[in-house]
Structures are given as structure tokens and as C-alpha cells.
Write a protein that holds these residues in place. Structure first.
Motif, PDB file in Angstrom:
ATOM      1  N   ALA A 108      51.240  42.259  35.762  1.00  0.00           N
ATOM      2  CA  ALA A 108      51.079  42.723  37.301  1.00  0.00           C
ATOM      3  C   ALA A 108      49.758  41.675  37.114  1.00  0.00           C
ATOM      4  O   ALA A 108      48.876  41.827  36.707  1.00  0.00           O
ATOM      5  CB  ALA A 108      51.043  43.427  37.379  1.00  0.00           C
ATOM      6  N   ALA A 109      50.205  39.767  37.365  1.00  0.00           N
ATOM      7  CA  ALA A 109      48.807  39.548  37.518  1.00  0.00           C
ATOM      8  C   ALA A 109      48.512  38.469  39.179  1.00  0.00           C
ATOM      9  O   ALA A 109      48.843  38.874  39.840  1.00  0.00           O
ATOM     10  CB  ALA A 109      49.288  37.834  36.784  1.00  0.00           C
ATOM     11  N   GLY A 110      47.356  39.084  39.129  1.00  0.00           N
ATOM     12  CA  GLY A 110      47.211  38.910  40.674  1.00  0.00           C
ATOM     13  C   GLY A 110      45.558  37.689  40.010  1.00  0.00           C
ATOM     14  O   GLY A 110      45.831  36.606  39.263  1.00  0.00           O
ATOM     15  N   LYS A 111      45.282  37.068  41.080  1.00  0.00           N
ATOM     16  CA  LYS A 111      44.308  35.692  41.166  1.00  0.00           C
ATOM     17  C   LYS A 111      43.027  35.769  40.180  1.00  0.00           C
ATOM     18  O   LYS A 111      42.862  35.012  39.488  1.00  0.00           O
ATOM     19  CB  LYS A 111      43.329  35.334  42.375  1.00  0.00           C
ATOM     20  CG  LYS A 111      43.404  34.270  42.960  1.00  0.00           C
ATOM     21  CD  LYS A 111      42.669  34.292  44.655  1.00  0.00           C
ATOM     22  CE  LYS A 111      41.822  32.681  44.126  1.00  0.00           C
ATOM     23  NZ  LYS A 111      40.972  32.861  46.139  1.00  0.00           N
ATOM     24  N   ASN A 112      42.613  36.774  39.899  1.00  0.00           N
ATOM     25  CA  ASN A 112      41.605  37.698  38.855  1.00  0.00           C
ATOM     26  C   ASN A 112      41.999  38.620  38.579  1.00  0.00           C
ATOM     27  O   ASN A 112      40.833  38.846  37.025  1.00  0.00           O
ATOM     28  CB  ASN A 112      39.955  37.250  40.416  1.00  0.00           C
ATOM     29  CG  ASN A 112      39.644  35.370  40.342  1.00  0.00           C
ATOM     30  OD1 ASN A 112      40.195  34.946  39.955  1.00  0.00           O
ATOM     31  ND2 ASN A 112      39.485  36.743  41.910  1.00  0.00           N
ATOM     32  N   SER A 113      43.059  38.473  37.917  1.00  0.00           N
ATOM     33  CA  SER A 113      43.054  39.275  36.540  1.00  0.00           C
ATOM     34  C   SER A 113      44.533  39.749  36.482  1.00  0.00           C
ATOM     35  O   SER A 113      45.129  39.044  37.291  1.00  0.00           O
ATOM     36  CB  SER A 113      43.167  41.374  37.714  1.00  0.00           C
ATOM     37  OG  SER A 113      43.649  41.721  38.731  1.00  0.00           O
ATOM     38  N   VAL A 114      44.407  40.664  35.128  1.00  0.00           N
ATOM     39  CA  VAL A 114      45.325  41.175  34.359  1.00  0.00           C
ATOM     40  C   VAL A 114      46.082  42.476  34.460  1.00  0.00           C
ATOM     41  O   VAL A 114      45.118  42.751  33.350  1.00  0.00           O
ATOM     42  CB  VAL A 114      46.051  40.526  33.624  1.00  0.00           C
ATOM     43  CG1 VAL A 114      47.534  40.156  33.120  1.00  0.00           C
ATOM     44  CG2 VAL A 114      45.877  38.861  34.072  1.00  0.00           C
ATOM     45  N   HIS A 115      47.318  43.148  35.007  1.00  0.00           N
ATOM     46  CA  HIS A 115      47.165  44.594  33.629  1.00  0.00           C
ATOM     47  C   HIS A 115      48.575  44.313  33.114  1.00  0.00           C
ATOM     48  O   HIS A 115      49.409  43.944  34.008  1.00  0.00           O
ATOM     49  CB  HIS A 115      47.308  45.477  35.527  1.00  0.00           C
ATOM     50  CG  HIS A 115      45.690  45.609  35.896  1.00  0.00           C
ATOM     51  ND1 HIS A 115      45.376  44.806  37.294  1.00  0.00           N
ATOM     52  CD2 HIS A 115      44.935  46.940  36.705  1.00  0.00           C
ATOM     53  CE1 HIS A 115      44.331  45.345  37.550  1.00  0.00           C
ATOM     54  NE2 HIS A 115      44.186  46.723  36.504  1.00  0.00           N
ATOM     55  N   VAL A 116      48.704  45.064  32.517  1.00  0.00           N
ATOM     56  CA  VAL A 116      49.598  45.881  31.985  1.00  0.00           C
ATOM     57  C   VAL A 116      50.235  47.082  32.200  1.00  0.00           C
ATOM     58  O   VAL A 116      49.052  47.772  31.561  1.00  0.00           O
ATOM     59  CB  VAL A 116      49.599  45.407  30.552  1.00  0.00           C
ATOM     60  CG1 VAL A 116      50.682  45.708  29.388  1.00  0.00           C
ATOM     61  CG2 VAL A 116      49.316  43.377  29.856  1.00  0.00           C
TER      62      VAL A 116
ATOM     63  N   ILE B  76      53.439  33.431  35.400  1.00  0.00           N
ATOM     64  CA  ILE B  76      53.664  34.858  34.709  1.00  0.00           C
ATOM     65  C   ILE B  76      54.463  34.840  35.908  1.00  0.00           C
ATOM     66  O   ILE B  76      54.573  35.167  37.489  1.00  0.00           O
ATOM     67  CB  ILE B  76      53.193  35.859  34.679  1.00  0.00           C
ATOM     68  CG1 ILE B  76      52.125  36.095  33.846  1.00  0.00           C
ATOM     69  CG2 ILE B  76      53.016  37.465  34.946  1.00  0.00           C
ATOM     70  CD1 ILE B  76      51.492  36.046  32.586  1.00  0.00           C
ATOM     71  N   ALA B  77      55.874  34.942  35.322  1.00  0.00           N
ATOM     72  CA  ALA B  77      57.382  35.442  36.294  1.00  0.00           C
ATOM     73  C   ALA B  77      57.295  37.327  36.909  1.00  0.00           C
ATOM     74  O   ALA B  77      56.638  37.967  36.100  1.00  0.00           O
ATOM     75  CB  ALA B  77      58.428  35.751  35.647  1.00  0.00           C
ATOM     76  N   ALA B  78      57.349  37.279  38.080  1.00  0.00           N
ATOM     77  CA  ALA B  78      57.541  38.536  38.468  1.00  0.00           C
ATOM     78  C   ALA B  78      58.999  39.318  36.663  1.00  0.00           C
ATOM     79  O   ALA B  78      59.923  39.176  37.069  1.00  0.00           O
ATOM     80  CB  ALA B  78      58.514  38.649  39.708  1.00  0.00           C
ATOM     81  N   GLY B  79      57.832  40.905  36.989  1.00  0.00           N
ATOM     82  CA  GLY B  79      59.218  41.380  36.019  1.00  0.00           C
ATOM     83  C   GLY B  79      58.952  41.309  34.760  1.00  0.00           C
ATOM     84  O   GLY B  79      59.055  41.914  33.714  1.00  0.00           O
ATOM     85  N   GLU B  80      58.569  40.063  34.393  1.00  0.00           N
ATOM     86  CA  GLU B  80      58.191  39.619  32.350  1.00  0.00           C
ATOM     87  C   GLU B  80      56.802  40.842  32.337  1.00  0.00           C
ATOM     88  O   GLU B  80      56.518  41.436  32.884  1.00  0.00           O
ATOM     89  CB  GLU B  80      57.060  38.603  33.066  1.00  0.00           C
ATOM     90  CG  GLU B  80      58.084  37.307  33.129  1.00  0.00           C
ATOM     91  CD  GLU B  80      57.882  36.016  32.329  1.00  0.00           C
ATOM     92  OE1 GLU B  80      58.090  35.650  30.921  1.00  0.00           O
ATOM     93  OE2 GLU B  80      56.658  35.228  32.820  1.00  0.00           O
ATOM     94  N   ARG B  81      57.312  40.831  30.293  1.00  0.00           N
ATOM     95  CA  ARG B  81      56.938  41.897  29.994  1.00  0.00           C
ATOM     96  C   ARG B  81      56.354  41.650  28.692  1.00  0.00           C
ATOM     97  O   ARG B  81      56.489  40.339  28.231  1.00  0.00           O
ATOM     98  CB  ARG B  81      57.844  42.955  29.996  1.00  0.00           C
ATOM     99  CG  ARG B  81      58.660  42.966  31.082  1.00  0.00           C
ATOM    100  CD  ARG B  81      59.593  44.429  30.203  1.00  0.00           C
ATOM    101  NE  ARG B  81      58.918  45.563  30.426  1.00  0.00           N
ATOM    102  CZ  ARG B  81      59.253  46.366  30.739  1.00  0.00           C
ATOM    103  NH1 ARG B  81      59.874  46.096  32.853  1.00  0.00           N
ATOM    104  NH2 ARG B  81      58.382  47.338  31.410  1.00  0.00           N
TER     105      ARG B  81
END
Length: 311
Positions: free
Chosen positions: A263-271, A302-307
Motif C-alpha cells: 500500500a503506497a501512500g504519498k510519503n509512505s509504503v506499507h507491506v 505501484i498498482a492496486a493489489g501488487e505484492r
């Protein structure tokens, strides 16, 4: 005492410096691994210990194997009282062990008998140990099994990488090794056999050991990232290429992501992981320099749902 110091990487240099600075002992020679190719040009480079010894005007021995007769003959000529060792990187044969009067004394970065082997600091971080340390012990033919002269302890901090912890232990351990030489010389230190229980092994980490399993709990992912830093470096797959994961932080509040989901936000990336999410802070794409994870995510879109993960 007349000392012959054995060591190879940068982590051994603080101990060599401490012994050179000692007013009670003389480092008459250094044993280190042969020059090795390094850098993009793959030119032959001397070890950090060899470079430091040469700066100090100390004789440097670089046997291809410590059982080579030329090396053993030179060691007998030097006639050392004791041979302190830090991360030398080769097994010492019995003929070498028998030369110094007080044997070979190793500075090992664990609280023996825990984490015997080549990667004690990495395994302490991977295991989630809260306290580790360093020990000096008499080398014998078994793996880190000899009697112990002295120990120091060191707290493992929640954000420590193996590199962070090893640096602190290298400097604290240098003082322990120098004090051990003093105690051997004046007879005040006698080695104590290691207990038969509490033994654990710490083999060198492989690249496969550093592969991230996103189905594991977030705490395990964090430990692998920290335990494998700086080497061999935790990694995963993204779009068929290897992505090094250099730093993460735990996000206990984010539980909406499945293992490996990005999940990529404007200034963060969560996994997602097997428990709650982790936030990626620093990554290194294949063939590129390290970068902030948010910059990487913007660049690859990053596309929606990518892993992360997969083959």
C-alpha cells in the motif's frame, strides 16, 4: 608479552589498536588473510588489519593456509608468548596452536556457549536476544568451545542492525582482549570451561537466509531486515527482480493488508505480513543505489493489489 595478532576485517582493528597502545605488551607481528579482489575493478586489496599493521610498522604474515610450513616456521622464529585473535577467518591447525606459550586467545562476539560460529551477532539479532556480549577464550580444535577468560555484556537495542551491534562490541571487546592479555601475563586470569548446556550455533548467513517471508509475523520480518544488515542484506522479489529491503519499522495499527500486499501512500509504503503491517523506509532496487521507499514506489508506480515476494 610478545604478541602475534591474528585478524582480518575492519571489526578486528579496534582490538589491534588497543594492543598496540598497551604499555605491557608488544605486537611483534600480525597474521591476516591474503589480499583479495575488491571493488568494481576487482583489484587486489590488503585486509583492514594488514593496512593498520603496515601503518604501524608491524610485520604482516599472509599465509594462504595457516598450516603452510613457511608460515609455521616463521611463527616459531618469532616465538610469541600469546596470539590474540579477532575474526581471522581460517581454522588454526594443531601445529600452529602449539607454538605460543600461552596459546591463541580469541575475542568472540557472543556470551559463550551461546552462538558459537561465524555469525554470532547476526543470530543474536535474528533470535531477538535482548542482551548479548563478547567473550575471550582459549582456542582449541573444537568450534569456539575452549575455556573462557572473561566476558562483557551489551544490550541489544530495538533498532539495532547487526552492523550497529558489531561496531559497539568491537570497541568494547578491544578493552576486554587487552585486559585478558594483562591477566594472562601476570597470572591473575585462569580460563573456566564452558558449560555443557546452553550451546547454540551461529553459522554464516546465506543469501537464502536473508529472503523475506511476508507470511511471517511483522516482528520476524523486522529481525531479518536488521539481522541481515549490512550483509548479506534482506531481500524480496518485485516484478520478477530482486529488491533489497534495508530498513523497516513496525506499524501495529495497520492490519488491513494481506502478506506481501503493498500500500503506497504519498510519503509512505506499507507491506502486509502474517500479523500487522511494516512500513518500508529504505530499499535498493536491483542495479540501483539505496533510496527512500516512498521515492521507489513513486518511480515504479505501484498498482492496486501488487505484492512483494513470489518466485
Amino acid at each position: 608479552m610478545r604478541l602475534v595478532f591474528a585478524g582480518t576485517p575492519e571489526v578486528a582493528v579496534p582490538a589491534l589498536d588497543a594492543l598496540i597502545a598497551s604499555e605491557r605488551h608488544e605486537v611483534v607481528a600480525v597474521v591476516t588473510r591474503p589480499d583479495a579482489p575488491a571493488g568494481r575493478g576487482r583489484r587486489m586489496v590488503a585486509s583492514p588489519v594488514a593496512e593498520r599493521a603496515e601503518e604501524a610498522g608491524i610485520e604482516v604474515l599472509k599465509p594462504a593456509r595457516p598450516r603452510d610450513e613457511d608460515f609455521l616456521a616463521r611463527l616459531r622464529e618469532i616465538d610469541p608468548d600469546c596470539c590474540p585473535v579477532v575474526a581471522y577467518g581460517a581454522l588454526l591447525p594443531r601445529p600452529a596452536l602449539e607454538i605460543p606459550r600461552h596459546g591463541w586467545v580469541n575475542l568472540h562476539f557472543s556470551l559463550l556457549p551461546a552462538w558459537r560460529g561465524a555469525a554470532p551477532v547476526q543470530h543474536a539479532v535474528l533470535a531477538g536476544d535482548e542482551v548479548t556480549g563478547a567473550a575471550t577464550f582459549q582456542i582449541e580444535e573444537g568450534l569456539d568451545s575452549g575455556p573462557v577468560y572473561g566476558v562483557i555484556t551489551e544490550q541489544v537495542r530495538p533498532t539495532d542492525t547487526s552492523g550497529d551491534l558489531l561496531t559497539r562490541l568491537a570497541f568494547a571487546g578491544a578493552g576486554l582482549l587487552a585486559a585478558t592479555m594483562d591477566g594472562i601475563e601476570d597470572g591473575s586470569l585462569k580460563p573456566v570451561p564452558q558449560p555443557a548446556d546452553g550451546i547454540s550455533l551461529a553459522p554464516k548467513l546465506t543469501v537464502e537466509d536473508a529472503r523475506l517471508d511476508w507470511s511471517a509475523p511483522a516482528l520476524r520480518v523486522d529481525r531479518v531486515v536488521r539481522g541481515c544488515a549490512p550483509a548479506p542484506g534482506a531481500w524480496t522479489q518485485f516484478r520478477g527482480e530482486r529488491l533489497k529491503v534495508m530498513q523497516v519499522t513496525l506499524d501495529h495499527d495497520r492490519t488491513d493488508l494481506t502478506p506481501g500486499q503493498i500500500a503506497a501512500g504519498k510519503n509512505s509504503v506499507h507491506v502486509g505480513t502474517g500479523s500487522h503491517a511494516v512500513e518500508l523506509l529504505w530499499v535498493q532496487p536491483q542495479g540501483k543505489k539505496p533510496m527512500k521507499a516512498a521515492d521507489w514506489a513513486r518511480g515504479v508506480r505501484i498498482a492496486a493489489g501488487e505484492r512483494l515476494g513470489g518466485a
